[in-house]
Motif scaffolding. Structure first.
Motif, PDB file in Angstrom:
ATOM      1  N   LEU A  99       0.773  -1.249   0.140  1.00 18.21           N
ATOM      2  CA  LEU A  99      -0.091   0.124  -0.058  1.00 18.21           C
ATOM      3  C   LEU A  99       0.861   1.306   0.062  1.00 18.21           C
ATOM      4  O   LEU A  99       0.296   2.405  -0.623  1.00 18.21           O
ATOM      5  CB  LEU A  99      -0.763   0.102   1.226  1.00 18.21           C
ATOM      6  N   VAL A 100       1.832   1.177   0.598  1.00 18.98           N
ATOM      7  CA  VAL A 100       2.724   2.653   0.536  1.00 18.98           C
ATOM      8  C   VAL A 100       3.588   2.734  -0.694  1.00 18.98           C
ATOM      9  O   VAL A 100       4.349   3.536  -0.604  1.00 18.98           O
ATOM     10  CB  VAL A 100       3.729   2.581   2.075  1.00 18.98           C
ATOM     11  N   ARG A 101       3.841   1.776  -1.371  1.00 16.83           N
ATOM     12  CA  ARG A 101       4.422   1.985  -2.615  1.00 16.83           C
ATOM     13  C   ARG A 101       3.669   3.049  -3.486  1.00 16.83           C
ATOM     14  O   ARG A 101       2.440   3.137  -3.560  1.00 16.83           O
ATOM     15  CB  ARG A 101       4.490   0.731  -3.466  1.00 16.83           C
ATOM     16  N   PRO A 102       4.676   4.105  -4.087  1.00 12.65           N
ATOM     17  CA  PRO A 102       3.912   5.227  -4.748  1.00 12.65           C
ATOM     18  C   PRO A 102       3.063   4.635  -5.703  1.00 12.65           C
ATOM     19  O   PRO A 102       1.870   5.583  -5.945  1.00 12.65           O
ATOM     20  CB  PRO A 102       5.326   5.798  -5.345  1.00 12.65           C
ATOM     21  N   GLU A 103       3.252   3.919  -6.545  1.00 14.63           N
ATOM     22  CA  GLU A 103       2.415   3.379  -7.667  1.00 14.63           C
ATOM     23  C   GLU A 103       0.992   2.869  -7.050  1.00 14.63           C
ATOM     24  O   GLU A 103       0.016   3.334  -7.558  1.00 14.63           O
ATOM     25  CB  GLU A 103       2.844   2.450  -8.393  1.00 14.63           C
ATOM     26  N   THR A 104       0.989   2.336  -5.891  1.00 16.26           N
ATOM     27  CA  THR A 104      -0.091   1.830  -5.339  1.00 16.26           C
ATOM     28  C   THR A 104      -1.046   3.124  -4.758  1.00 16.26           C
ATOM     29  O   THR A 104      -2.015   2.899  -4.785  1.00 16.26           O
ATOM     30  CB  THR A 104       0.092   0.763  -4.147  1.00 16.26           C
ATOM     31  N   LYS A 105      -0.371   3.829  -4.036  1.00 10.10           N
ATOM     32  CA  LYS A 105      -1.267   4.792  -3.328  1.00 10.10           C
ATOM     33  C   LYS A 105      -1.523   5.674  -4.499  1.00 10.10           C
ATOM     34  O   LYS A 105      -2.956   5.974  -4.478  1.00 10.10           O
ATOM     35  CB  LYS A 105      -0.048   5.878  -2.523  1.00 10.10           C
ATOM     36  N   SER A 106      -0.865   6.204  -5.645  1.00 14.67           N
ATOM     37  CA  SER A 106      -1.520   6.908  -6.342  1.00 14.67           C
ATOM     38  C   SER A 106      -2.464   6.232  -7.353  1.00 14.67           C
ATOM     39  O   SER A 106      -3.688   6.965  -7.462  1.00 14.67           O
ATOM     40  CB  SER A 106      -0.345   7.713  -7.568  1.00 14.67           C
ATOM     41  N   GLY A 107      -2.343   5.267  -7.719  1.00 12.92           N
ATOM     42  CA  GLY A 107      -3.411   4.539  -8.502  1.00 12.92           C
ATOM     43  C   GLY A 107      -4.832   4.175  -7.781  1.00 12.92           C
ATOM     44  O   GLY A 107      -5.748   4.305  -8.204  1.00 12.92           O
ATOM     45  N   LEU A 108      -4.538   3.446  -6.544  1.00  3.85           N
ATOM     46  CA  LEU A 108      -5.634   3.158  -5.890  1.00  3.85           C
ATOM     47  C   LEU A 108      -6.495   4.081  -5.429  1.00  3.85           C
ATOM     48  O   LEU A 108      -7.752   4.127  -5.299  1.00  3.85           O
ATOM     49  CB  LEU A 108      -5.059   2.053  -4.542  1.00  3.85           C
ATOM     50  N   MET A 109      -6.120   5.042  -4.746  1.00 10.00           N
ATOM     51  CA  MET A 109      -6.652   6.391  -4.225  1.00 10.00           C
ATOM     52  C   MET A 109      -7.416   6.995  -5.524  1.00 10.00           C
ATOM     53  O   MET A 109      -8.771   7.268  -5.272  1.00 10.00           O
ATOM     54  CB  MET A 109      -5.788   7.365  -3.889  1.00 10.00           C
ATOM     55  N   ALA A 110      -6.774   7.195  -6.806  1.00  9.46           N
ATOM     56  CA  ALA A 110      -7.336   7.610  -7.879  1.00  9.46           C
ATOM     57  C   ALA A 110      -8.747   6.772  -8.387  1.00  9.46           C
ATOM     58  O   ALA A 110      -9.815   7.534  -8.455  1.00  9.46           O
ATOM     59  CB  ALA A 110      -6.368   8.012  -8.832  1.00  9.46           C
ATOM     60  N   VAL A 111      -8.384   5.530  -8.501  1.00  6.74           N
ATOM     61  CA  VAL A 111      -9.510   4.648  -9.042  1.00  6.74           C
ATOM     62  C   VAL A 111     -10.792   4.505  -7.989  1.00  6.74           C
ATOM     63  O   VAL A 111     -11.686   4.551  -8.382  1.00  6.74           O
ATOM     64  CB  VAL A 111      -9.048   3.321  -9.286  1.00  6.74           C
ATOM     65  N   VAL A 112     -10.366   4.622  -6.867  1.00  6.27           N
ATOM     66  CA  VAL A 112     -11.480   4.506  -5.732  1.00  6.27           C
ATOM     67  C   VAL A 112     -12.264   5.808  -5.867  1.00  6.27           C
ATOM     68  O   VAL A 112     -13.528   5.585  -5.681  1.00  6.27           O
ATOM     69  CB  VAL A 112     -10.923   4.333  -4.347  1.00  6.27           C
ATOM     70  N   ALA A 113     -11.829   6.886  -5.976  1.00  9.02           N
ATOM     71  CA  ALA A 113     -12.284   8.061  -6.099  1.00  9.02           C
ATOM     72  C   ALA A 113     -13.170   8.230  -7.434  1.00  9.02           C
ATOM     73  O   ALA A 113     -14.444   8.772  -7.054  1.00  9.02           O
ATOM     74  CB  ALA A 113     -11.286   9.386  -6.047  1.00  9.02           C
ATOM     75  N   GLU A 114     -12.699   7.699  -8.528  1.00 11.48           N
ATOM     76  CA  GLU A 114     -13.614   7.598  -9.682  1.00 11.48           C
ATOM     77  C   GLU A 114     -14.601   6.691  -9.738  1.00 11.48           C
ATOM     78  O   GLU A 114     -15.543   6.856 -10.108  1.00 11.48           O
ATOM     79  CB  GLU A 114     -12.633   7.239 -10.777  1.00 11.48           C
ATOM     80  N   SER A 115     -14.696   5.740  -8.795  1.00 15.62           N
ATOM     81  CA  SER A 115     -15.669   4.499  -8.548  1.00 15.62           C
ATOM     82  C   SER A 115     -16.954   5.004  -7.906  1.00 15.62           C
ATOM     83  O   SER A 115     -17.819   4.419  -8.040  1.00 15.62           O
ATOM     84  CB  SER A 115     -15.076   3.421  -7.888  1.00 15.62           C
ATOM     85  N   THR A 116     -16.576   6.568  -7.430  1.00 15.56           N
ATOM     86  CA  THR A 116     -17.900   6.801  -6.585  1.00 15.56           C
ATOM     87  C   THR A 116     -18.917   7.094  -7.439  1.00 15.56           C
ATOM     88  O   THR A 116     -20.090   7.346  -7.136  1.00 15.56           O
ATOM     89  CB  THR A 116     -17.455   7.968  -5.724  1.00 15.56           C
ATOM     90  N   ARG A 117     -18.419   7.477  -8.791  1.00 16.05           N
ATOM     91  CA  ARG A 117     -19.460   7.981  -9.943  1.00 16.05           C
ATOM     92  C   ARG A 117     -19.441   6.819 -10.825  1.00 16.05           C
ATOM     93  O   ARG A 117     -20.154   7.270 -11.877  1.00 16.05           O
ATOM     94  CB  ARG A 117     -19.251   9.487 -10.220  1.00 16.05           C
ATOM     95  N   ASP A 118     -18.779   5.685 -10.802  1.00 11.84           N
ATOM     96  CA  ASP A 118     -18.942   4.775 -11.963  1.00 11.84           C
ATOM     97  C   ASP A 118     -19.121   3.333 -11.408  1.00 11.84           C
ATOM     98  O   ASP A 118     -18.019   2.873 -10.966  1.00 11.84           O
ATOM     99  CB  ASP A 118     -17.301   5.047 -12.556  1.00 11.84           C
ATOM    100  N   ASP A 119     -20.414   2.875 -11.536  1.00  7.97           N
ATOM    101  CA  ASP A 119     -20.704   1.554 -10.987  1.00  7.97           C
ATOM    102  C   ASP A 119     -19.660   0.523 -11.757  1.00  7.97           C
ATOM    103  O   ASP A 119     -19.493  -0.426 -10.846  1.00  7.97           O
ATOM    104  CB  ASP A 119     -22.177   1.157 -11.143  1.00  7.97           C
ATOM    105  N   ALA A 120     -19.655   0.509 -12.876  1.00  6.22           N
ATOM    106  CA  ALA A 120     -18.702  -0.408 -13.718  1.00  6.22           C
ATOM    107  C   ALA A 120     -17.109  -0.811 -13.091  1.00  6.22           C
ATOM    108  O   ALA A 120     -16.619  -1.750 -12.774  1.00  6.22           O
ATOM    109  CB  ALA A 120     -18.651  -0.390 -15.141  1.00  6.22           C
TER     110      ALA A 120
END
Length: 205
Positions: A99-120
């Motif tokens: 989780l603390v790897r930069p690529e995980t933090k950047s990617g995971l936080m972004a897609v989780v935020a995007e998923s709040t308005r994207d059910d798929a």
């Protein structure tokens, strides 16, 4: 959902080597550029593949990033350290390290935020990351039951609910600790958290 050629699709088969190169290039781009500046064209260049190759595999940036992060979580293992407590501590520390790897933090936080308005997209995250990693709970629980540390569960529906609950407790606590509170998950914290978790599991009927 794992990236794979749909059943019945005609044409050239998927290349595991190309897929791995694309996902690795995506993680490199997340580290260097962050999610907002990452483009599929840049990833294709980094991976040494044609843009059309990438576009055939992933419909957009969000899906590509989910799969790139999911591949990191697939590296997780439930260690066999001789006891349920030690096994959980080892897995928690592995999880936090990813989780603390930069690529995980950047990617995971972004897609989780995007998923709040994207059910798929939310479903893709669930299928690619959450559901796939529940295997760790199944492995750890089965091993603990064989040792006599946990009671067997004969009701499949109740057993499935228990798996969901354990996963949510572990994932929720570690994600919050590392990505929301930005606090370290060290051996001391992992041991304290595991004690609380195992005490609760020991009282589970």
């Amino acid at each position: 959902m794992q990236s794979r050629t749909p059943a019945g699709r005609t044409g050239r088969p998927r290349s595991a080597t190309a897929d791995a190169a694309i996902l690795a290039a995506t993680r490199d781009a997340l580290v260097e550029l962050g999610w907002s500046k990452l483009t599929l064209g840049d990833v294709a260049t980094r991976a040494g593949v044609a843009k059309t190759t990438l576009y055939r595999r992933w419909p957009g940036k969000n899906e590509l990033v989910v799969d790139a992060v999911a591949a990191l979580f697939d590296e997780l293992e439930m260690p066999d350290r001789g006891s349920l407590t030690a096994d959980i501590e080892g897995c928690v520390l592995q999880f936090a390290a990813i989780l603390v790897r930069p690529e995980t933090k950047s990617g995971l936080m972004a897609v989780v935020a995007e998923s709040t308005r994207d059910d798929a997209l939310r479903e893709r995250i669930r299928a690619s990351i959450v559901d796939r990693q529940k295997r760790l709970v199944l492995e750890g629980r089965a091993r603990a039951q064989q040792r006599g540390e946990l009671p067997p569960e004969t009701d499949p529906e109740e057993a499935a609910r228990t798996v969901d609950l354990i996963f949510d407790m572990v994932a929720g606590a570690v994600v919050h600790r590392t990505l929301v509170s930005a606090e370290p998950v060290d051996r001391e914290w992992a041991a304290a958290f595991t004690r609380v978790l195992v005490l609760g599991l020991g009282r589970h009927p």
